[in-house]
Write a protein that holds these residues in place. Structure first.
Motif, short mmCIF file in Angstrom:
data_model
loop_
_atom_site.label_atom_id
_atom_site.label_comp_id
_atom_site.label_asym_id
_atom_site.label_seq_id
_atom_site.Cartn_x
_atom_site.Cartn_y
_atom_site.Cartn_z
N LEU A 104 0.84 -1.20 0.00
CA LEU A 104 0.00 0.00 0.00
C LEU A 104 0.88 1.25 0.00
N ARG A 105 0.33 2.34 -0.47
CA ARG A 105 1.02 3.62 -0.37
C ARG A 105 1.00 4.08 1.08
N LYS A 106 2.17 4.53 1.53
CA LYS A 106 2.31 4.99 2.93
C LYS A 106 1.46 6.22 3.20
N ASN A 107 0.92 6.26 4.40
CA ASN A 107 0.19 7.44 4.86
C ASN A 107 0.35 7.53 6.37
N TRP A 108 1.41 8.19 6.81
CA TRP A 108 1.69 8.30 8.25
C TRP A 108 0.65 9.18 8.94
N ASN A 109 0.15 8.70 10.07
CA ASN A 109 -0.78 9.49 10.87
C ASN A 109 -0.58 9.18 12.35
N ASP B 172 15.21 0.09 7.09
CA ASP B 172 15.14 0.15 5.63
C ASP B 172 13.80 0.63 5.09
N LEU B 173 12.76 0.54 5.90
CA LEU B 173 11.42 0.78 5.36
C LEU B 173 10.93 2.20 5.56
N SER B 174 11.76 3.04 6.19
CA SER B 174 11.36 4.41 6.43
C SER B 174 12.59 5.28 6.63
N SER B 175 12.45 6.56 6.32
CA SER B 175 13.52 7.52 6.61
C SER B 175 13.44 7.97 8.06
N LYS B 176 12.35 7.61 8.74
CA LYS B 176 12.20 8.01 10.15
C LYS B 176 13.02 7.10 11.05
N LYS B 177 13.35 7.62 12.24
CA LYS B 177 14.03 6.78 13.24
C LYS B 177 12.98 6.08 14.10
C1 I3P Z 1 5.90 9.50 1.03
C2 I3P Z 1 5.98 10.24 2.34
C3 I3P Z 1 6.37 9.31 3.47
C4 I3P Z 1 7.66 8.57 3.16
C5 I3P Z 1 7.57 7.85 1.82
C6 I3P Z 1 7.20 8.79 0.68
O1 I3P Z 1 5.60 10.40 0.00
O2 I3P Z 1 6.94 11.27 2.25
O3 I3P Z 1 6.51 10.05 4.67
O4 I3P Z 1 7.89 7.61 4.14
O5 I3P Z 1 8.82 7.27 1.56
O6 I3P Z 1 7.01 8.05 -0.50
P1 I3P Z 1 4.07 10.79 -0.39
O7 I3P Z 1 3.54 11.64 0.73
O8 I3P Z 1 4.21 11.51 -1.68
O9 I3P Z 1 3.30 9.50 -0.51
P2 I3P Z 1 8.86 7.76 5.38
O10 I3P Z 1 8.51 9.02 6.09
O11 I3P Z 1 8.59 6.55 6.22
O12 I3P Z 1 10.27 7.76 4.87
P3 I3P Z 1 9.05 5.84 0.85
O13 I3P Z 1 8.43 5.90 -0.48
O14 I3P Z 1 10.54 5.71 0.81
O15 I3P Z 1 8.42 4.80 1.73
#
Ligand code: I3P
Length: 128
Positions: free
Chosen positions: A30-35, A83-88
């Motif tokens: 799925l496309r990520k959507n952090w909340n 590896d799955l996120s830029s977040k810590k």
């Molecule tokens: C995504 C958004 C997410 C990011 C994700 C981006 O972009 O910036 O926060 O995940 O990275 O694709 P969009 O809002 O356009 O969908 P992280 O913050 O976890 O890194 P990813 O594609 O490398 O998973």
């Protein structure tokens, strides 16, 4: 489908605010959507509520709020990931049905507590 677990007081393990995104449903990406999500660990389930701050009216109470979704922890797997996120401070939760979530907090101690608690609940649910 959302199932509503019984909120017996002795079953409540933990509750708090975490950042959450679902990354797979039944094995499909799925496309990520952090909340921000209010997360409740109760019995065999991890239950997600909408961030109380983003809800109206402001009189949010767990008892009268409907969960957004819930996860059956039986057979689930938790795993730290860089590896799955830029977040810590991110760990992945995978259910037997192939749903995958990332959970995150900026606070190291807080996310470690969540990881350890969920991990021990999963271990406890394993039938030898
Ligand atoms: C995504 C958004 C997410 C990011 C994700 C981006 O972009 O910036 O926060 O995940 O990275 O694709 P969009 O809002 O356009 O969908 P992280 O913050 O976890 O890194 P990813 O594609 O490398 O998973």
């Amino acid at each position: 489908t959302v199932h509503l677990p019984c909120f017996l007081p002795q079953e409540l393990e933990k509750a708090g605010l975490l950042n959450k995104t679902k990354i797979a449903e039944g094995g499909r990406k799925l496309r990520k959507n952090w909340n921000p999500s209010w997360v409740v660990l109760v019995g065999n389930s991890l239950v997600f509520f909408k961030d109380p701050k983003s809800q109206t009216p402001s009189s949010w109470k767990p008892g009268n709020s409907r969960p957004e979704s819930s996860v059956d922890l039986r057979g689930a797997v938790v795993q730290w990931t860089n590896d799955l996120s830029s977040k810590k401070n991110v760990f992945k939760l995978r259910t037997v049905t192939g749903n995958e979530f990332l959970l995150q907090s900026e606070t190291d101690s807080l996310i470690r507590e969540w990881f350890n608690t969920i991990h021990s609940v999963i271990d406890r649910l394993v039938i030898p």
